[in-house]
Design a protein around this motif. Structure first.
Motif, PDB file in Angstrom:
ATOM      1  N   CYS A 102       0.852  -1.187   0.000  1.00  0.00           N
ATOM      2  CA  CYS A 102       0.000   0.000   0.000  1.00  0.00           C
ATOM      3  C   CYS A 102       0.893   1.243   0.000  1.00  0.00           C
ATOM      4  O   CYS A 102       2.123   1.141  -0.075  1.00  0.00           O
ATOM      5  CB  CYS A 102      -0.932   0.021   1.213  1.00  0.00           C
ATOM      6  N   TYR A 139      -2.175  -3.683   8.711  1.00  0.00           N
ATOM      7  CA  TYR A 139      -2.157  -4.566   7.529  1.00  0.00           C
ATOM      8  C   TYR A 139      -1.486  -5.885   7.881  1.00  0.00           C
ATOM      9  O   TYR A 139      -0.602  -5.932   8.747  1.00  0.00           O
ATOM     10  CB  TYR A 139      -1.371  -3.923   6.384  1.00  0.00           C
ATOM     11  N   GLY A 143      -1.362  -8.188   2.460  1.00  0.00           N
ATOM     12  CA  GLY A 143      -1.836  -6.932   1.899  1.00  0.00           C
ATOM     13  C   GLY A 143      -3.258  -6.599   2.250  1.00  0.00           C
ATOM     14  O   GLY A 143      -3.863  -5.704   1.634  1.00  0.00           O
ATOM     15  N   CYS A 145      -6.015  -4.999   4.728  1.00  0.00           N
ATOM     16  CA  CYS A 145      -6.157  -4.029   5.813  1.00  0.00           C
ATOM     17  C   CYS A 145      -7.077  -4.610   6.874  1.00  0.00           C
ATOM     18  O   CYS A 145      -8.266  -4.835   6.628  1.00  0.00           O
ATOM     19  CB  CYS A 145      -6.724  -2.714   5.278  1.00  0.00           C
TER      20      CYS A 145
END
Length: 433
Positions: A102, A139, A143, A145
């Motif tokens: 991210c 996170y 990947g 959240c």
């Protein structure tokens, strides 16, 4: 520093603008003398275009499988409100393959986005800017959240259950380069606010509780220099057990640029607030164990030195007398014996990576790196230099540091191996008094 350099430093150290001008002029003169770009007793791996940030947290996962990092995405200048950096981790043999998961808009060159692991959960956290405020994002390595917490964080407890939070907008005003370029401070008109300070964040619930307002801290043994100054809280760090933490209370005269710092410790529940016996200056610190803090600071007795302070007492001792003559960023090995630290660029722009044996009182210079002048800004608000900021892996066998000698900001690792009391390799060795 030489004796003459130290005399000049002492004369101007409280005058930030003048100190910067003298340093820059001195380094420009010394640039005329050729010096090597890098010397190292060990081979090290470079990851160009990446950096981690500060010295007070480990980028390595609990198993040492992954290595956190920021990917550069901004020109060499101060971050702007919409600038971002990539967030991710290295994996594989020697951590050479990067996986970006991210991006974030809450970051600076010195401390990144406060990227760090969330205990042994396998997740990591970092600050971001969402809507009109700073938050913390959680996170996992896939990947995904997991959650968004309602306040930015400076440090996470070792078990990942608690975090310490302070105002990064005030930090950026008080000390540009250590806060964020976006966001606003509702108490910007207050030099010593009561609603801004240090908070504790419960990671599972997202609850944020103000522990110490700046106004409360300023009432504790107030100093004459505090009057008319802008105050804030910064640089927090948990003890190894997570039961206590340390932090800085800072204030600056915004007219002259003179800045002062003192260091506190506290229990997570807000009890046992302790003011360490420093005077005017503390720059960087790290916990050796639950009862002792190593810090580069100033005391009335011994001036600017590395010190070992005993928490909840007035006891302290000098570390490395005669072999440390300048500031650095200390981190302590898991067994408490070894301190890894660095220096700021000297007259020839050389930065030293240093290992100090706290038991035998021996300094080992592991490497030196010449920092190109491009990383030194031209104005007082330009803070994009590359400090080494060394940090240990979890086993205290590998040192991770940032570096710029190649002309590119790089995230580096150097494998020391198991020391077990053995002398490491060095380009120079010093014995403390």
């Amino acid at each position: 520093m030489t004796k003459i350099e130290r005399m000049v430093y002492r004369a101007v150290r409280d005058h930030q603008g003048l100190k910067r001008k003298i340093r820059d002029a001195y380094q420009c003169i010394c640039d005329l003398i050729p010096t090597s770009g890098v010397r190292s007793a060990y081979q090290f791996a470079e990851r160009r275009g990446f950096f981690f940030g500060f010295h007070d947290k480990s980028p390595f996962s609990m198993s040492d499988e992954f290595l956190l990092g920021h990917r550069e995405a901004t020109p060499l200048r101060m971050p702007r409100a919409d600038d971002h950096v990539g967030i991710g981790y290295f994996l594989g043999p020697e951590w050479l393959r990067f996986r970006e998961v991210c991006r974030t808009r809450a970051w600076n060159w010195h401390q990144g986005a406060m990227l760090q692991w969330l205990g042994a959960s396998g997740a990591f956290v970092f600050n971001d800017f969402v809507g009109n405020g700073h938050v913390t994002k959680v996170y996992d390595v896939k990947g995904v959240c997991r959650s968004v917490l309602p306040a930015p964080i400076g440090a996470v407890s070792p078990d990942g259950s608690k975090a310490l939070s302070y105002d990064f907008v005030r930090s950026n005003r008080g000390m540009p380069g250590y806060g964020y370029a976006n966001g606003s401070d509702p108490d910007s008109d207050k030099l010593i606010p009561s609603r801004r300070g240090l908070s504790v964040l419960d990671v599972s619930s997202g609850r944020v509780d103000l522990l110490y307002g700046v106004e409360r801290l300023a009432r504790i043994e107030p100093e004459e220099s505090m009057a008319g100054c802008f105050h804030w809280v910064t640089h927090c760090q948990f003890s190894p057990s997570g039961e206590r933490f340390g932090f800085f209370h800072r204030w600056v005269d915004e007219r002259s640029g003179s800045r002062w710092t003192r260091m506190f410790s506290s229990s997570v529940d807000g009890t046992g607030l302790h003011l360490f016996p420093t005077t005017r200056m503390v720059s960087h610190f790290g916990w050796r164990d639950d009862r002792h803090v190593v810090a580069y600071a100033r005391t009335r007795q011994f001036d600017d030195q590395y010190y070992l302070f005993r928490d909840l007492s007035g006891e302290f001792e000098v570390i490395g007398a005669g072999v440390f003559t300048s500031d650095g960023h200390p981190s302590i090995s898991r067994d408490g014996r070894w301190m890894i630290t660095d220096t700021y660029p000297d007259a020839f722009r050389r930065q030293y990576l240093i290992l100090f044996d706290l038991k035998e009182r021996i300094r080992y210079d592991l490497a030196s790196f010449k920092l190109p002048s491009k990383f030194v800004g031209s104005g007082p608000g330009d803070h994009w230099t590359v400090d080494l900021h060394p940090r240990w892996n979890r086993e205290s066998t590998v040192v991770c540091f940032d570096c710029g000698y190649s002309g590119t900001r790089s995230l580096c690792t150097l494998a020391l191996g198991e020391l077990n009391g053995n002398s490491p390799l060095a380009i120079k060795t010093w014995k403390a008094a």
